[in-house]
Each structure stands twice: as structure tokens, then as C-alpha cells.
Scaffold this active site. Structure first.
Site, short mmCIF file in Angstrom:
data_model
loop_
_atom_site.label_atom_id
_atom_site.label_comp_id
_atom_site.label_asym_id
_atom_site.label_seq_id
_atom_site.Cartn_x
_atom_site.Cartn_y
_atom_site.Cartn_z
N CYS A 88 0.83 -1.21 0.00
CA CYS A 88 0.00 0.00 0.00
C CYS A 88 0.87 1.26 0.00
O CYS A 88 0.55 2.23 -0.70
CB CYS A 88 -0.97 -0.01 1.17
N GLY A 117 38.80 -8.77 2.97
CA GLY A 117 37.96 -8.01 3.90
C GLY A 117 36.85 -8.90 4.40
O GLY A 117 36.53 -9.91 3.77
N SER A 134 33.25 -10.43 5.38
CA SER A 134 32.03 -10.60 4.59
C SER A 134 31.17 -9.36 4.73
O SER A 134 30.96 -8.88 5.85
CB SER A 134 31.25 -11.78 5.12
N GLY A 135 30.70 -8.86 3.62
CA GLY A 135 29.81 -7.69 3.66
C GLY A 135 30.58 -6.39 3.71
O GLY A 135 29.99 -5.31 3.83
N GLY A 139 32.15 -5.01 1.33
CA GLY A 139 31.94 -4.21 0.12
C GLY A 139 32.81 -4.58 -1.06
O GLY A 139 32.87 -3.85 -2.05
N SER A 168 32.59 -7.04 -3.36
CA SER A 168 31.86 -7.31 -4.61
C SER A 168 31.27 -6.03 -5.17
O SER A 168 31.26 -5.80 -6.39
CB SER A 168 30.73 -8.30 -4.38
N1 LIG Z 1 21.67 -5.14 -4.06
C1 LIG Z 1 21.90 -4.71 -2.82
N2 LIG Z 1 21.05 -3.86 -2.22
C2 LIG Z 1 21.29 -3.40 -0.98
N3 LIG Z 1 22.38 -3.72 -0.25
C3 LIG Z 1 23.27 -4.57 -0.80
C4 LIG Z 1 23.09 -5.11 -2.11
N4 LIG Z 1 24.12 -5.92 -2.39
C5 LIG Z 1 24.92 -5.88 -1.30
N5 LIG Z 1 24.41 -5.08 -0.35
C6 LIG Z 1 25.00 -4.77 0.97
O1 LIG Z 1 26.23 -4.10 0.71
C7 LIG Z 1 27.23 -4.56 1.60
C8 LIG Z 1 28.46 -5.01 0.79
O2 LIG Z 1 28.14 -6.19 0.11
P1 LIG Z 1 29.22 -6.93 -0.80
O3 LIG Z 1 28.55 -8.04 -1.50
O4 LIG Z 1 29.92 -5.91 -1.63
O5 LIG Z 1 30.23 -7.50 0.31
P2 LIG Z 1 31.50 -8.43 0.14
O6 LIG Z 1 32.63 -7.78 0.84
O7 LIG Z 1 31.70 -8.81 -1.28
O8 LIG Z 1 31.02 -9.70 0.96
P3 LIG Z 1 31.46 -11.24 0.78
O9 LIG Z 1 32.89 -11.34 1.13
O10 LIG Z 1 30.59 -11.94 1.76
O11 LIG Z 1 31.16 -11.62 -0.64
C9 LIG Z 1 26.63 -5.67 2.41
O12 LIG Z 1 26.36 -5.17 3.69
C10 LIG Z 1 25.36 -6.02 1.72
O13 LIG Z 1 24.34 -6.33 2.63
#
Ligand SMILES: Nc1ncnc2c1ncn2[C@@H]1O[C@H](COP(=O)(O)OP(=O)(O)OP(=O)(O)O)[C@@H](O)[C@H]1O
Length: 706
Positions: free
Chosen positions: A17, A518, A520-521, A523, A525
Site C-alpha cells: 500500500c 575483507g 564478509s559484507g 563491500g 563485490s
Molecule cells: N543489491 C543490494 N542492495 C542493498 N544492499 C546490498 C546489495 N548488495 C549488497 N548489499 C549490501 O552491501 C554490503 C556489501 O556487500 P558486498 O557483497 O559488496 O560484500 P562483500 O565484501 O563482497 O562480501 P562477501 O565477502 O561476503 O562476498 C553488504 O552489507 C550487503 O548487505
């Protein structure tokens, strides 16, 4: 003064909504943002919070909003001084709900509101509003940006108009042939009259044979035109399928990557399948409806000329049928939409479920997922049941009206025959025309259900066509080789306001071998997707060879900078087809790339070698084999920058060590994202992602990001 237009957006899901209200308000201000587009800004299921509503309304800084709480007892005073439209938080069945309030008329004491759970704009009294509203309003104070979307006209009519215009000739032809078919049918009906009124009373045996031949000829001609019309409609459907589907695919490949990240595969597929409703509507329903209309009018006219009393009976019947259709219109509209949407949900669930079947088996969660499937499919069945019950009731009513009509019609006709004002042949002729007309009336009555399905399909289809594309330009620079990548003050925020980095700087030169680590999460990727331009960065934050990344054509950027992730993309076909993907590459080059990716052995041991047939997603290979093949393919494509995001995470240590040894000698710049840092001492640069920043270390002992 131009008339103010109020927009109503119906919510799709239970929690939509808020998004639907935001979409209505955006459309009011001239931005054509669909629920589908806006939902990218709220990936969570909780769509009730005011904070999320503010995020929705401040996309690209278009609107300026303010939350206020008003005294419900002084509502009329508040409404006198408030700026419309605004969004009110309400409470419906003890649950939060949003509505848009467009207008208040102090004289009639009525408010014009768009409640997304309703079918359209409604007027409610002040006391009703006081009862439902929580007194919390989201006011739209003004517009920051004046860039509006091109059109706020109904996508349905725009698309249908476009299709009709582009296929006008085929539509006209099939209409013309249909008219000929009708004329032949009328001539055929005349046969009864001739036989009963002319041949039998005069005992014209000799004439029967000639007449029979003539009418067999008419039937043959009739058949021929029916065949031609069918052929034309098939061709038209085919053309429509081709153009609608191509348009959809062309659009998909121009969409931002966020689109795919936030949507289930099945959802995208089901929208593609909706094309069949649009095609069916245009090629069959639209043409038939035009014709049916003409048939009803022209046959009505002939019957009127023949016998005005029987015509009046017919007219009364048509009016009753029309009233019945209007009565059922609303429910058919809702049922058709619900059925389509729940079907799409089931498809979406199935696609997702099938992909992860092995995991579901291994987690021993079959029962749980069967229950979930039953939940999703149960909704579809419920919608189907309602649709069928509704249809059944409508058909029964129609049958009763039709049956009574025929009895009355024949009785009045019989009376006229007895009174000598009508011959038996005339009655048979009129009856035959009426029977023919019934088919057309039936067609016009079922039109509304096809129309509803087409409306829903067009809106789901055009939601995708209207979705903002990546910024592409044909007149962009050609990137020939990447010599430098300069990252300057890079910050990135996801549409849901999640900030991933702030003020990140990094310079990479041709040939550098950089490893990124770094938590997980952290940044990594996201960073990789930004460097290759899959996510959009702000101007000059990422410069390639001294120029902003967006200055280069997408084609050349993709050719020079390639990213692969942990899940390799392999399709059904031979290993060779998967590696060369249509390029003319010799086996020697393929084998060399396989050597660098340490997958020569795989090819040698598999039956057929390079001709070994890979199943969809490479499920007949091990995950480490799949990753090595995907990496070999990347080497074959020979980009200047290779970004590997955990792309070799499943490869065994011995092979991995050898792959690294080859990597070091490669000319390409390599940015390697990994959690496994044991084997990569040879890389000359090491980057750590931490607390929204990146840090560079120079020697191995600093290199523990834990
Ligand atoms: N499409 C999205 N929309 C919103 N937030 C996102 C999206 N993709 C990733 N995130 C957030 O952005 C942050 C970075 O994510 P990213 O995948 O870059 O981490 P990473 O370092 O590659 O992690 P990993 O080592 O686990 O692969 C994370 O907190 C994730 O929750």
C-alpha cells in the site's frame, strides 16, 4: 485552467500500500514511477515504516516531504490549511495502511482519496476519514527536481495504439475478410427461406439441385475465407510475438544490474509470458470485437427491416445481456487480475525451487518447501476458484436469459405466422441470423475478461519497458587498453540508502596484480561491480586512462574490463562452445587458455574432450571444474583487466597455486577478491576493505584482516 488529474495505483502485494501511494503521488507530480520500479528502493518486506516512505518519496531528490501528527478532533481545520495531496497513515483491521488524500470539499464534507486496496478513487466522509486515519500525515512540501517522465498517459492505450499502427494492414485485411465471411453467412441463412417459402410450396424439384450447388459453392467460399482469416491471424500473432518479445529482451539487456538483483527469475519470466495475453488480445480479440460489433449492428438492422416486433424482442434481450455484463464487470476485473498475479507468483516460486532442488534435498527440507509451495499455489487455486465460480454464475445467468429469449422469440414468431404477417421461411431466416448474431454477442461479452487480462499484462510488460536504463551513449570513446584505473573519493550507496563505502581512493596501473580481502559484507563485490561499471558511480570517481568511466562506450569497456564471480555461468553445449561463445578461436588457443586455468586435465579426462557436452549450469562438472573453465574462457577473451570475485574459491590448493603462478606472468591487470590469502604472497599489492574504507598493506605480515 487545466484540470487536476488524480492518480490511483492499486496495490499488488499485501504490503504494497505504501509503494502504491508513493507511485500515485509521483504520477500526480509527473514522474511515471511504477510500483515495480519503486519496490527496488525497498527490498525489505516491511513496507509500513514512515522512514521507508520518506526514502521512497525522496528518490533522486524529486519530492520534499515532512511527517506531521495532527489533532484528529480538529481534522476539518487541519484540512482547510493543508497542502494536497498528502499520504495519511491509517489503521485498517488493526494494521497499518496508507492512503493518498487528494482533496477535501468543505461544502459536501467529502474527501477524495486513493486507497490502494480499492479499485479506484473514492469519496469518503470526514467522519469516515477520522475513523480510519491515525492522524499521521506525510506531507509533500514541494518538488526539488523538475525533470519529469515523458508520459503519464495510460501505458495500455499507448502500447495498443503502437501495435495497431504498426500492423494496420494485417488488421484491416483480417477485418475485411471477416466482413466477407459475415456476408456469406447471411447468404447461407437465406437458403432456409428459399427452400421453405419458395421451393417446397411450388414443388420445384429440378431447381433444388441447382440451388444446392449454388449454396455448396457459398459454403466452400465461406470455408476458404475462414481459412484465409485464420492464416492472417496466425501471421499477425507471430509478428506481434516477435516484436513484443524482442522489445522485452532488448530492454532487459539495457537494465541496471540492480533490477536483476532485486527480482526473482520467475517474476521476470512470467512477465515475458504475459506477452501471450497482449498478442491474443490484439490479433484475435481486438479484430473479432470490431467485427462482432459490426455483425450485431448489421444483422440487427436486417432483422429490424424484416420484422420490427421481433427486433424489439431482440433489442430487449441485448439490453438485458449488456446489463448483466456491467453487473459482473467489476468482479471479472478483480478476479482476472488476481488470477494472473497469483499464477505469476507460482511460476516464480517453481523456477526458484527447481534451481535449488539439490540443496533442498540435502537440507532435508522437502516438507517445508512443499508446504510453502502449497501456500503459494493455494493462493492461485483460491483465485482460480473465485474466477471459475464467478464465471459459472455469469454463464448460468447468460444461459437463462438466452433460453428465455429464444422461447419468447419463437412464440412471438409463431403468433405472427398464425396471423399471416410472417412466413415460416422468414422465421427460419431470422432465427438463423439471430443464432449467428449470438456468437458475436458472446464474443463481445467475453471481451471484457480478455481485456482485463490484457490490461494487467500490458501494465506488467510496460513496467519493465519504462524501467530506467543504464546510461548509454553511442558517441562514446573507444577504450582500447586499460593503462590506469584511478579511484578518487569513491562513495557508494544502494538505493535503500545502505552506504557501502565512503571516500575510497586507489590507483591501479596496467599489469598490477592486486588482491582484495575483507570481512564478509565489507563491500568487495560492490567495489568490483563499480570498477567495471555495472553499478553507477558519480562523475570522476572512477577514471580509466584519465577519463571518467562513463565516457567510454559500454561495448569497449566490457571488452577490456571483465568480472567473474563465484558462480560460473555455463550453458548447455560442448565445452568448446562454452569457451569460445561464437568467436573464431583455434583449438591451440583454447588449450593454451585451459593450461593457464589448470583445466587441461579436465578436458583430457572427459569423454570427447572439448566436445564434451555440458548440461545447463554445468551440473555434470564439479564446482571447481566449472570455475576453472569459466576462468579459461575469461583468459580467451583477453581483457586488459581481469577481476575475479571469489571466482576460484572451489579450486583445490595445488591447482590454485599453479593458477597463481601463471597469473603473475600474465600481462593483464588482475584484481583478485578472496577470503583465502594463504597462497597469494606473489601478488604485488594487497587491499583490505574495512569500515567503509580501504587500506593498502605492503608486506605479508600486515596482511591479516581478521
Ligand atoms: N543489491 C543490494 N542492495 C542493498 N544492499 C546490498 C546489495 N548488495 C549488497 N548489499 C549490501 O552491501 C554490503 C556489501 O556487500 P558486498 O557483497 O559488496 O560484500 P562483500 O565484501 O563482497 O562480501 P562477501 O565477502 O561476503 O562476498 C553488504 O552489507 C550487503 O548487505
Amino acid at each position: 485552467m487545466s484540470k487536476v488529474k488524480f492518480f490511483h495505483t492499486k496495490q499488488i502485494g499485501k504490503y504494497d500500500c505504501g509503494i502504491a501511494c508513493a507511485s500515485s503521488v509521483y504520477r500526480y507530480y509527473g514522474y511515471d514511477y511504477s510500483v515495480d520500479y519503486l519496490s527496488d528502493y525497498l527490498p525489505s518486506e516491511n513496507r509500513y515504516s514512515l522512514r521507508e516512505m520518506v526514502i521512497l518519496l525522496s528518490i533522486e531528490n524529486h519530492l520534499k516531504t515532512r511527517i506531521v501528527e495532527v489533532d484528529k478532533n480538529r481534522m476539518s481545520e487541519v484540512l482547510e490549511n493543508i497542502k494536497f495531496p498528502f499520504i495519511s497513515l491509517c489503521s485498517v483491521n488493526n494494521q497499518g495502511h496508507y492512503v493518498v488524500v487528494y482533496e477535501w470539499n468543505s461544502k459536501t464534507n467529502k474527501l477524495k482519496i486513493s486507497d490502494p486496496s480499492n479499485e479506484g478513487i473514492t469519496n469518503i466522509s470526514l467522519s469516515q476519514f477520522q475513523k480510519m486515519s491515525n492522524g499521521i500525515f506525510l506531507l509533500i512540501e514541494g518538488q526539488f527536481s523538475s525533470v519529469k517522465s515523458e508520459s503519464s498517459k495510460s501505458s495500455f492505450f499507448i502500447l495498443i495504439k503502437d501495435i495497431v499502427r504498426n500492423n494496420l494492414l494485417s488488421i484491416l485485411f483480417s477485418f475485411l475478410i471477416s466482413v466477407i465471411i459475415v456476408i456469406l453467412a447471411i447468404v447461407g441463412s437465406f437458403y432456409f427461406k428459399l427452400v421453405v417459402d419458395y421451393i417446397i410450396p411450388r414443388s420445384l424439384d429440378n431447381f433444388i439441385f441447382q440451388l444446392c450447388l449454388v449454396f455448396v459453392g457459398v459454403v466452400l467460399l465461406h470455408g476458404l475465407f475462414i481459412y484465409l482469416r485464420g492464416k492472417l491471424i496466425i501471421k499477425l500473432s507471430n509478428n506481434l510475438d516477435k516484436s513484443l518479445s524482442n522489445k522485452y529482451f532488448e530492454k532487459l539487456i539495457k537494465l541496471k544490474i540492480n533490477f536483476f538483483e532485486n527480482r526473482a527469475d520467475g517474476e521476470v519470466i512470467s512477465r515475458f509470458n504475459d506477452v501471450s495475453f497482449i498478442r491474443g488480445f490484439i490479433s484475435v480479440t481486438f479484430v473479432s470485437a470490431l467485427l462482432d460489433f459490426v455483425i450485431v449492428l448489421s444483422l440487427g438492422f436486417i432483422i429490424y427491416k424484416f420484422n420490427s416486433i421481433l427486433f424489439i424482442v431482440l433489442l430487449a434481450f441485448i439490453l438485458i445481456l449488456g446489463a448483466l455484463t456491467v453487473l459482473f464487470y467489476g468482479s471479472i476485473q478483480v478476479r482476472s487480475r488476481d488470477l494472473m498475479l497469483t499464477k505469476a507468483e507460482t511460476n516464480s516460486y517453481l523456477v526458484h525451487f527447481l534451481k535449488f532442488m539439490p540443496t533442498i534435498f540435502s537440507l532435508n527440507k522437502k516438507k517445508y518447501f512443499i508446504n510453502r509451495f502449497q501456500g503459494v499455489f493455494g493462493e492461485q487455486l483460491k483465485a482460480l476458484l473465485k474466477d471459475q465460480k464467478n464465471d459459472n454464475l455469469f454463464s448460468t445467468c447468460k444461459f437463462l436469459v438466452q433460453g428465455i429469449f429464444f422461447v419468447v422469440f419463437i412464440s412471438i414468431g409463431a403468433q405472427q405466422i398464425i396471423a399471416d404477417s410472417l412466413t415460416l421461411g422468414d422465421l427460419l431466416f431470422i432465427n438463423s441470423l439471430v443464432s449467428f448474431m449470438m456468437g458475436s454477442l458472446e464474443g463481445l461479452l467475453t471481451l471484457q475478461s480478455d481485456f482485463q487480462k490484457a490490461v494487467v499484462s500490458v501494465s506488467r510488460y510496460t513496467d519493465i519497458l519504462k524501467y530506467p536504463e543504464r546510461k548509454l551513449s553511442e558517441h562514446k570513446l573507444n577504450l582500447e587498453h586499460v593503462n590506469t584505473i584511478n579511484i578518487n573519493d569513491l562513495s557508494y550507496q544502494f538505493p535503500n540508502n545502505k552506504t557501502v563505502f565512503e571516500e575510497v581512493d586507489l590507483n591501479v596501473n596496467a599489469g598490477d596484480k592486486v588482491v582484495c580481502v575483507g570481512e564478509s559484507g565489507a563491500g568487495k563485490s560492490t567495489f568490483a561491480k563499480l570498477i567495471v561499471g555495472l553499478y553507477e558511480s558519480k562523475p570522476n570517481q572512477i577514471r580509466i586512462n584519465g577519463k571518467d568511466i562513463t565516457d567510454y562506450s559500454e561495448e569497449s569497456l566490457r571488452k577490456e574490463m571483465m568480472l567473474i564471480g563465484e558462480a560460473p555461468f555455463l550453458f548447455k553445449g560442448s565445452i568448446r562452445e562454452n569457451l569460445v561463445m561464437g568467436e573464431n578461436i583455434s583449438d591451440g588457443e583454447i588449450l593454451n587458455a585451459c593450461r593457464l586455468a589448470e583445466c587441461l586435465e579436465i578436458i583430457e579426462t572427459l569423454p570427447g574432450g572439448l566436445d564434451y557436452l555440458i548440461t545447463e549450469n554445468g551440473t555434470n562438472l564439479s564446482s571447481g571444474q566449472r570455475q576453472r573453465l569459466a576462468y579459461a574462457r575469461l583468459i580467451l577473451l583477453n581483457p586488459s583487466v581481469i577481476i575475479l570475485d571469489e571466482a576460484l574459491s572451489n579450486v583445490d590448493e595445488v591447482s590454485l597455486k599453479r593458477i597463481y603462478d601463471h597469473m603473475i606472468d600474465m600481462k593483464a591487470t588482475i584484481i583478485y577478491i578472496t577470503h583465502n590469502t594463504n597462497l597469494i604472497e606473489q601478488f604485488d599489492r594487497k587491499i583490505i576493505f574495512k569500515d567503509r574504507r580501504i587500506y593498502e598493506t605492503v608486506n605479508r605480515k600486515d596482511f591479516n584482516y581478521e
